[in-house]
Design a protein around this motif. Structure first.
Motif, PDB file in Angstrom:
ATOM      1  N   LEU A 114       0.834  -1.211   0.000  1.00  0.00           N
ATOM      2  CA  LEU A 114       0.000   0.000   0.000  1.00  0.00           C
ATOM      3  C   LEU A 114       0.864   1.255   0.000  1.00  0.00           C
ATOM      4  O   LEU A 114       0.623   2.184  -0.777  1.00  0.00           O
ATOM      5  N   VAL A 115       1.872   1.292   0.873  1.00  0.00           N
ATOM      6  CA  VAL A 115       2.723   2.489   0.951  1.00  0.00           C
ATOM      7  C   VAL A 115       3.522   2.654  -0.332  1.00  0.00           C
ATOM      8  O   VAL A 115       3.645   3.766  -0.872  1.00  0.00           O
ATOM      9  N   GLY A 116       4.053   1.556  -0.875  1.00  0.00           N
ATOM     10  CA  GLY A 116       4.814   1.654  -2.114  1.00  0.00           C
ATOM     11  C   GLY A 116       3.970   2.136  -3.276  1.00  0.00           C
ATOM     12  O   GLY A 116       4.407   2.988  -4.063  1.00  0.00           O
ATOM     13  N   ILE A 117       2.747   1.623  -3.391  1.00  0.00           N
ATOM     14  CA  ILE A 117       1.853   2.042  -4.477  1.00  0.00           C
ATOM     15  C   ILE A 117       1.429   3.492  -4.294  1.00  0.00           C
ATOM     16  O   ILE A 117       1.382   4.276  -5.256  1.00  0.00           O
ATOM     17  N   THR A 118       1.127   3.867  -3.055  1.00  0.00           N
ATOM     18  CA  THR A 118       0.766   5.259  -2.775  1.00  0.00           C
ATOM     19  C   THR A 118       1.911   6.192  -3.161  1.00  0.00           C
ATOM     20  O   THR A 118       1.693   7.241  -3.789  1.00  0.00           O
ATOM     21  N   ALA A 119       3.140   5.814  -2.801  1.00  0.00           N
ATOM     22  CA  ALA A 119       4.304   6.623  -3.145  1.00  0.00           C
ATOM     23  C   ALA A 119       4.502   6.697  -4.654  1.00  0.00           C
ATOM     24  O   ALA A 119       4.805   7.759  -5.209  1.00  0.00           O
ATOM     25  N   ALA A 145       2.877  12.169  -0.893  1.00  0.00           N
ATOM     26  CA  ALA A 145       1.866  11.174  -0.542  1.00  0.00           C
ATOM     27  C   ALA A 145       1.222  11.541   0.794  1.00  0.00           C
ATOM     28  O   ALA A 145       1.856  12.145   1.656  1.00  0.00           O
ATOM     29  N   VAL A 146      -0.036  11.134   0.953  1.00  0.00           N
ATOM     30  CA  VAL A 146      -0.744  11.312   2.215  1.00  0.00           C
ATOM     31  C   VAL A 146      -1.035   9.926   2.777  1.00  0.00           C
ATOM     32  O   VAL A 146      -1.697   9.114   2.134  1.00  0.00           O
ATOM     33  N   LEU A 147      -0.527   9.656   3.960  1.00  0.00           N
ATOM     34  CA  LEU A 147      -0.799   8.396   4.634  1.00  0.00           C
ATOM     35  C   LEU A 147      -1.818   8.653   5.734  1.00  0.00           C
ATOM     36  O   LEU A 147      -1.656   9.578   6.532  1.00  0.00           O
ATOM     37  N   VAL A 148      -2.863   7.852   5.763  1.00  0.00           N
ATOM     38  CA  VAL A 148      -3.958   8.054   6.704  1.00  0.00           C
ATOM     39  C   VAL A 148      -4.055   6.833   7.615  1.00  0.00           C
ATOM     40  O   VAL A 148      -4.423   5.735   7.175  1.00  0.00           O
ATOM     41  N   GLY A 149      -3.694   7.027   8.887  1.00  0.00           N
ATOM     42  CA  GLY A 149      -3.793   5.959   9.874  1.00  0.00           C
ATOM     43  C   GLY A 149      -5.168   5.971  10.510  1.00  0.00           C
ATOM     44  O   GLY A 149      -5.520   6.930  11.199  1.00  0.00           O
ATOM     45  N   ILE A 150      -5.948   4.929  10.265  1.00  0.00           N
ATOM     46  CA  ILE A 150      -7.315   4.879  10.784  1.00  0.00           C
ATOM     47  C   ILE A 150      -7.385   3.966  12.015  1.00  0.00           C
ATOM     48  O   ILE A 150      -6.483   3.179  12.274  1.00  0.00           O
ATOM     49  N   SER A 151      -8.479   4.099  12.767  1.00  0.00           N
ATOM     50  CA  SER A 151      -8.710   3.275  13.970  1.00  0.00           C
ATOM     51  C   SER A 151      -7.483   3.291  14.860  1.00  0.00           C
ATOM     52  O   SER A 151      -7.006   2.260  15.337  1.00  0.00           O
ATOM     53  N   SER A 152      -6.967   4.470  15.099  1.00  0.00           N
ATOM     54  CA  SER A 152      -5.701   4.634  15.815  1.00  0.00           C
ATOM     55  C   SER A 152      -5.887   4.529  17.323  1.00  0.00           C
ATOM     56  O   SER A 152      -6.997   4.372  17.829  1.00  0.00           O
ATOM     57  N   ALA A 209      -2.233  10.900  -3.964  1.00  0.00           N
ATOM     58  CA  ALA A 209      -2.611   9.589  -3.449  1.00  0.00           C
ATOM     59  C   ALA A 209      -2.740   9.611  -1.939  1.00  0.00           C
ATOM     60  O   ALA A 209      -1.862  10.113  -1.232  1.00  0.00           O
ATOM     61  N   PHE A 210      -3.839   9.026  -1.460  1.00  0.00           N
ATOM     62  CA  PHE A 210      -4.106   8.876  -0.032  1.00  0.00           C
ATOM     63  C   PHE A 210      -4.073   7.387   0.293  1.00  0.00           C
ATOM     64  O   PHE A 210      -4.947   6.633  -0.137  1.00  0.00           O
ATOM     65  N   GLY A 211      -3.068   6.953   1.047  1.00  0.00           N
ATOM     66  CA  GLY A 211      -2.969   5.564   1.468  1.00  0.00           C
ATOM     67  C   GLY A 211      -3.644   5.386   2.811  1.00  0.00           C
ATOM     68  O   GLY A 211      -3.216   5.983   3.808  1.00  0.00           O
ATOM     69  N   VAL A 212      -4.700   4.575   2.866  1.00  0.00           N
ATOM     70  CA  VAL A 212      -5.558   4.471   4.052  1.00  0.00           C
ATOM     71  C   VAL A 212      -5.475   3.064   4.628  1.00  0.00           C
ATOM     72  O   VAL A 212      -5.790   2.082   3.950  1.00  0.00           O
TER      73      VAL A 212
END
Length: 334
Positions: free
Chosen positions: A80-85, A122-129, A94-97
């Motif tokens: 996910l992070v590699g594709i988002t980047a 890139a925007v990384l979104v950490g959910i249910s933290s 790109a928002f990686g969730v």
């Protein structure tokens, strides 16, 4: 049938919220998803990337409305992070969730190298933290994420407190030219008072003035600090409440102002007491020579108790009752 999860707010907290005129909003995660869909409908370059998390990330409506602007990678956070980047490097926004506990542990190397070292927007979104997953226990709690991400160069870290901050954090992230991490929980939140203020990355929001004690809080703990300030006022103590929505870069000016003007400081976070907001604030104050009674309220260095998020908060004193008592005890030393 399982019993419903306890409310995040005790009867005393709900009564204080009503007294302060606070209105219940939706979960910050829902605000994020609605804002992202709104932006993506106007900009086909906005892409959401999910790791079997469109449901938990509230992105099912996004996927239905914009099927060509969502990428599902399955339970593969490193991918996910590699594709988002990669998408960001190709000119997409790109928002990686993904759940924060996995995103910032399993894919930490990709965050460091593919996103931050490569300097892609890139925007990384950490959910249910934090302890949003509650009874699922330590494997699903993300109480390390702020500590590890603060240690990585070239990354802005944002933890919104309510729907207003959540929406504006995503609006800012969509325009950013540098890597950003945004952290969300799952609980419905009260909307906090925002008198004549604008959201600015790196600039804290002061929700309430006071010079007895300052609560410096972040994310879903902010409302509990505000409610505790209301309870303290009934005891004749005036608490300043600061929403430190940006953990990196830190608003050192607001921290130092509180340290110089208030008799005591209490930091509050849904994170381990090591490496998060509290230690960051302590470092700022100590290096500036500001010494006041100081307490970090968060999760201690132990195996976190399992249970509903609300129960875990109360167990560790992140509640109107717990925070007001912590502040009162600290002021006795001031």
């Amino acid at each position: 049938m399982s019993a419903p999860a306890p409310s995040m707010f005790t009867p005393a907290a709900k009564a204080m919220a009503e007294k302060l005129g606070l209105k219940m909003g939706r979960a910050n995660l829902e605000e994020f998803a609605a804002t992202l869909e709104e932006l993506a409908k106007a900009d086909p370059n906005i892409i959401a990337v999910t790791s079997d998390s469109r449901g938990s990330g509230k992105l099912a409506p996004f996927g239905k409305a914009l099927p060509k602007q969502i990428v599902e990678v399955g339970i593969a956070e490193q991918n996910l992070v590699g594709i988002t980047a990669g998408l960001a490097a190709c000119g997409k926004k790109a928002f990686g969730v993904s759940p924060s506990c996995f995103l910032t542990a399993r894919a930490l190397e990709q965050i460091k190298n593919d996103v931050c070292y490569s300097d892609v927007p890139a925007v990384l979104v950490g959910i249910s933290s934090g302890v949003s997953y509650g009874a699922l226990g330590t494997t699903h709690h993300s109480l390390h994420d702020l500590a590890v991400l603060r240690a990585i160069n070239n990354l802005t870290v944002i933890v919104p407190a309510d729907n207003f901050e959540s929406r504006h954090a995503i609006l800012a992230a969509a325009k950013a030219t540098k890597p950003i991490f945004v952290r969300f929980g799952k609980a419905a939140m009260f909307n906090l008072p925002k008198p004549d203020t604008n959201f600015e990355v790196g600039k804290a929001i002061t929700l309430r003035e006071g010079n007895d004690v300052a609560f410096i809080a972040t994310g879903e703990t902010v409302v509990h600090a505000l409610l505790a300030a209301g309870q303290l006022a009934e005891r004749g103590l005036q608490a300043r409440v600061i929403s430190m929505h940006t953990i990196k870069p830190l608003d050192t000016e607001t921290i130092l102002k509180a340290g110089r003007e208030c008799r005591a400081i209490v930091t509050v976070e849904e994170h381990m007491v090591h490496g998060g907001l509290g230690e960051a604030c302590a470092s700022v104050l100590l290096q500036a020579g500001v010494s006041k009674p100081f307490r970090i309220v968060g999760f201690p260095d132990e195996e976190t108790v399992p249970g509903a998020q609300a129960d875990i908060f109360r167990h560790y004193g992140i509640s109107v009752e717990g925070l007001s008592e912590t502040a009162a005890r600290l002021l006795n030393r001031a």
